[in-house]
Design an enzyme around this catalytic site. Structure first.
Site, PDB file in Angstrom:
ATOM      1  CG  HIS A  82      -1.741   1.277   1.287  1.00  0.00           C
ATOM      2  ND1 HIS A  82      -2.881   1.436   0.534  1.00  0.00           N
ATOM      3  CD2 HIS A  82      -1.566   2.442   1.955  1.00  0.00           C
ATOM      4  CE1 HIS A  82      -3.380   2.636   0.759  1.00  0.00           C
ATOM      5  NE2 HIS A  82      -2.598   3.275   1.609  1.00  0.00           N
ATOM      6  NE  ARG A 168     -10.260  10.766   9.480  1.00  0.00           N
ATOM      7  CZ  ARG A 168      -9.382  10.022   8.793  1.00  0.00           C
ATOM      8  NH1 ARG A 168      -9.747   8.875   8.255  1.00  0.00           N
ATOM      9  NH2 ARG A 168      -8.147  10.419   8.658  1.00  0.00           N
ATOM     10  CB  SER A 183      -8.556   5.385   7.504  1.00  0.00           C
ATOM     11  OG  SER A 183      -8.991   5.467   6.188  1.00  0.00           O
ATOM     12  CE  LYS A 187      -9.264   2.632   3.374  1.00  0.00           C
ATOM     13  NZ  LYS A 187      -9.450   4.026   3.041  1.00  0.00           N
TER      14      LYS A 187
END
Ligand code: URA
Length: 423
Positions: A82, A168, A183, A187
């Protein structure tokens, strides 16, 4: 339990209990905690922070709000990467098939760009026919047949995060390391990978502008992954200047294909190989095929072609080209010593490569081509940038942003490509 008690506990600097966190995330997702209450709690977290136990529990609550994919039946170990996002960051495109060619399965859920940073799905959608939506069953089948899949996260993956992130975004509460870490990790954990490598970007084109906050974000995410039984490592990498020489959707796909063909810019090749080696180590596969060999011998390219074709794309089709091009010329002869990532990303966005609102379409051919990278010579009157757009009215607005984006001569200030390793 009452939302007001959870809000005031955090407002006053207390540590939330496991039950408070699970209750508030669950009740918010079901609509029983009001948006204004969650906004107040998020702002209290921005100011007061979270302990490791709180952030881990917050992540677990968001993960449990939806489905968790399960790839444990696959013969190959799973691994994923990521990136926290940057300018010219097309690394997922060559990296995913390269790691698959070296023996791992790569279930890569990716996102779209918003603002000055690009999104992997927008880039891949410039390949004619390619589609981002796969069901969990199609994803599993593709991992068996092609070894990798890059696709959009379905609505059932961490729905609490989907709702909270939108809140947010409009309440000034994105900039919180625990909330960002939870967050992203909710995921990634929902994706069902057994190991994960995080590419945390540092510099003007990144979320985290300085190494200390990037390091804190990386350490928080590595701790969350570890607490959830996923082997997680992080690299802190440079985003003070764009990656590669092309910024924009189809332009970046073309550059990724060059890398898969054994060429391409040095920084893109180096980062692809570094991250691939980390992913293979995290998956317990180091010692097999080296990623640099997979790029050279054509096996990574074969894997790319299989992946693109499996998702309806034509790997041989011509990529879209913007209707108009304009060069920006160098004002002097010398050495390029600074090229600001944020400014180049913003210029590409102004040319149509990005979107202002989630529902906007991107222009696949729009973007910026760089004719020199920091450390390279430039000549007066020769092109420094080529701008690509479908709408010539956008040229001047992009050129305006680029006017102060570079320096010729003077001291060279550049971050090393890999700034640090964590985990
Ligand atoms: N990306 C995410 O997915 N979440 C954040 O909070 C910030 C960036």
């Amino acid at each position: 339990m009452e939302a007001i008690d959870v809000i005031t506990a955090k407002r006053d600097g207390g540590e939330l209990t496991r039950d408070q966190i699970r209750w508030v995330v669950d009740a918010y997702t079901r609509g029983e905690v009001a948006e204004e209450q969650m906004a107040a709690l998020s702002m209290a977290v921005v100011w007061r922070g979270m302990t490791r136990a709180e952030v881990s529990e917050w992540t677990r609550a968001m993960l449990d709000s939806g489905q968790r994919l399960d790839f444990t039946g696959l013969a190959r170990p799973t691994t994923d990467k990521h990136s926290t996002g940057g300018v010219g960051d097309k690394i997922t495109l060559p990296l995913t098939p390269t790691v698959a060619a070296c023996g791992a399965a790569v279930p890569q859920l990716s996102g779209r760009g918003l603002g000055h940073t690009g999104g992997t799905l927008d880039k891949l959608e410039s390949v004619p026919g390619w589609r981002a939506d796969l069901t969990p069953e199609q994803m599993l089948e593709q991992l068996v047949t092609a070894g990798c899949a890059v696709c959009a996260a379905g609505p059932d993956l961490a729905p609490a995060d989907r709702k909270l992130y939108a809140l947010r975004d409009v309440t000034g509460t994105v900039e919180s390391i625990p909330l960002i870490a939870a967050s992203i990790m909710s995921k990634k954990l929902a994706e069902g990978t057994s190991s994960l490598v995080l590419d945390v970007k540092v510099g003007s084109g990144a979320f985290m502008k300085d190494a200390a906050s990037a390091r804190e974000l990386a350490e928080t995410m590595v701790a969350i992954g570890t607490d959830h039984g996923v082997r997680t490592r992080a690299l802190l990498t440079a985003m003070d200047t764009p990656l590669g020489r092309r910024v924009g959707n189809a332009l970046e796909v073309a550059e990724a294909v060059e890398v898969l063909s054994g060429g391409g810019p040095d920084d893109v090749v180096e980062l692809t190989v570094e991250l691939a080696r980390e992913m293979l180590r995290a998956a317990g596969l180091s010692g097999g095929t080296d990623p640099a060999d997979a790029l050279r011998d054509g096996s990574a390219m074969e894997s790319w072609r299989r992946m693109v074709a499996a998702q309806g794309g034509d790997p041989d089709a011509a990529l879209p080209v913007a209707a108009e091009q304009r060069d920006i010329l160098s004002p002097a002869t010398g050495t390029l010593t600074r090229l600001d990532a944020y400014a180049v990303g913003f210029a590409a966005w102004r040319l149509g490569a990005g979107r202002a609102r989630k529902e906007d379409a991107v222009s696949p051919g729009a973007g910026v081509e760089l004719h020199a990278k920091p450390g390279e010579p430039v000549r007066a009157g020769r092109p420094l940038f080529t701008l690509h757009t479908d709408d010539p009215a956008r040229f001047d607005r992009a050129a305006e942003v680029l006017a102060d984006s570079f320096s010729l001569d003077g001291p060279e200030r550049r971050l090393p490509l890999v700034v640090d390793r964590i985990g």
